[in-house]
Design a protein around this motif. Structure first.
Motif, PDB file in Angstrom:
ATOM      1  N   LYS A 160       0.832  -1.205   0.000  1.00 46.05           N
ATOM      2  CA  LYS A 160       0.000   0.000   0.000  1.00 46.05           C
ATOM      3  C   LYS A 160       0.864   1.252   0.000  1.00 46.05           C
ATOM      4  N   SER A 161       1.973   1.205   0.734  1.00 46.22           N
ATOM      5  CA  SER A 161       2.886   2.346   0.768  1.00 46.22           C
ATOM      6  C   SER A 161       3.502   2.591  -0.609  1.00 46.22           C
TER       7      SER A 161
ATOM      8  N   ASP B  12       0.815   4.253  -2.661  1.00 43.19           N
ATOM      9  CA  ASP B  12       0.581   5.632  -2.222  1.00 43.19           C
ATOM     10  C   ASP B  12       1.732   6.550  -2.607  1.00 43.19           C
TER      11      ASP B  12
END
Length: 230
Positions: free
Chosen positions: A112-113, A116
């Motif tokens: 997810k990082s 993002d």
């Protein structure tokens, strides 16, 4: 007498000419039949070729549809449906305990990082590269599939615990070894892995659940590690 002889000669000539004409006509008839036969054979052979080509094209279309239905477009790996079908078949062949079978699940750490920070296009590229590196480290007989967003499964037939752990450790190291370059940006990527060895008469659901638990332990122990299920 000469008149009679002349008439007989004329009749003989007519009969001879008639016989020749019939012979020529018969020869032409036989020739025509031969040509028709050759033509029909040619048409039959061509029709056979066309039918075979049509059947081959139909079979290839079916294979393409099957591949599309069971393949992941982004990575080229088996998708969840295709992978689960293969896993069920593998477990059915090995559940009597006479053939060893290992199953592994791994996912990309902190994905997810990555999404993002670098965007979804970069995230997709990371998934594709992780898939490529994973496939390159396993044996040809092993099957790697994408079973979730950033989650992958591996079927390792005829592999004991030690062999499965070694193969997964090699895969983990290969993915970590070099950053993935996306649009000039260097992205460090690691994976966490859970491994389970098939028990006698164990179900697919149980095999996967134990590997999931091992993956959970790998995540909780700091990520970028391989854990073996109990």
């Amino acid at each position: 007498m000469r008149g009679i002889e002349t008439i007989e000669q004329d009749l003989l000539a007519v009969q001879t000419e008639d016989a020749r004409a019939k012979a020529v006509a018969n020869e032409r008839y036989q020739y025509a039949l031969t040509l028709i036969g050759i033509l029909l054979l040619g048409l039959s052979a061509w029709a056979t070729i066309l039918v075979r080509r049509a059947l081959a094209a139909e079979a290839e279309t079916r294979r393409m549809l099957q591949r599309t239905a069971s393949s992941d477009e982004m990575t080229g790996l088996s998708n969840r449906r295709g992978f689960m079908d293969a896993l069920h078949r593998s477990v059915a062949r090995s559940s009597d305990g006479r053939k060893e079978l290992a199953y592994a699940i791994f996912d990309i750490d902190r994905f997810k990082s990555i999404n993002d920070t670098y965007g979804h296009a970069a995230g997709d590229a990371v998934i594709a590269e992780v898939a490529r590196r994973a496939v390159a480290t396993f044996r040809a007989r092993d099957l790697v599939g994408r079973i979730g967003g950033e989650e992958f499964g591996v079927i390792l037939p005829a592999a004991n615990q030690a062999e499965a752990m070694e193969a997964c450790a090699r895969m983990r190291a290969a993915i970590e070894a070099e950053p993935i370059m996306i649009d000039g940006k260097s992205i460090g990527v690691t994976v966490s892995v859970g491994v389970s060895q098939l028990h006698r008469e164990e179900t697919v659901e149980s095999l996967m659940a134990r590997a999931d638990h091992a993956l959970y332990e790998a995540k909780n122990s700091g990520r970028n590690v391989v854990r073996l299920a109990a």
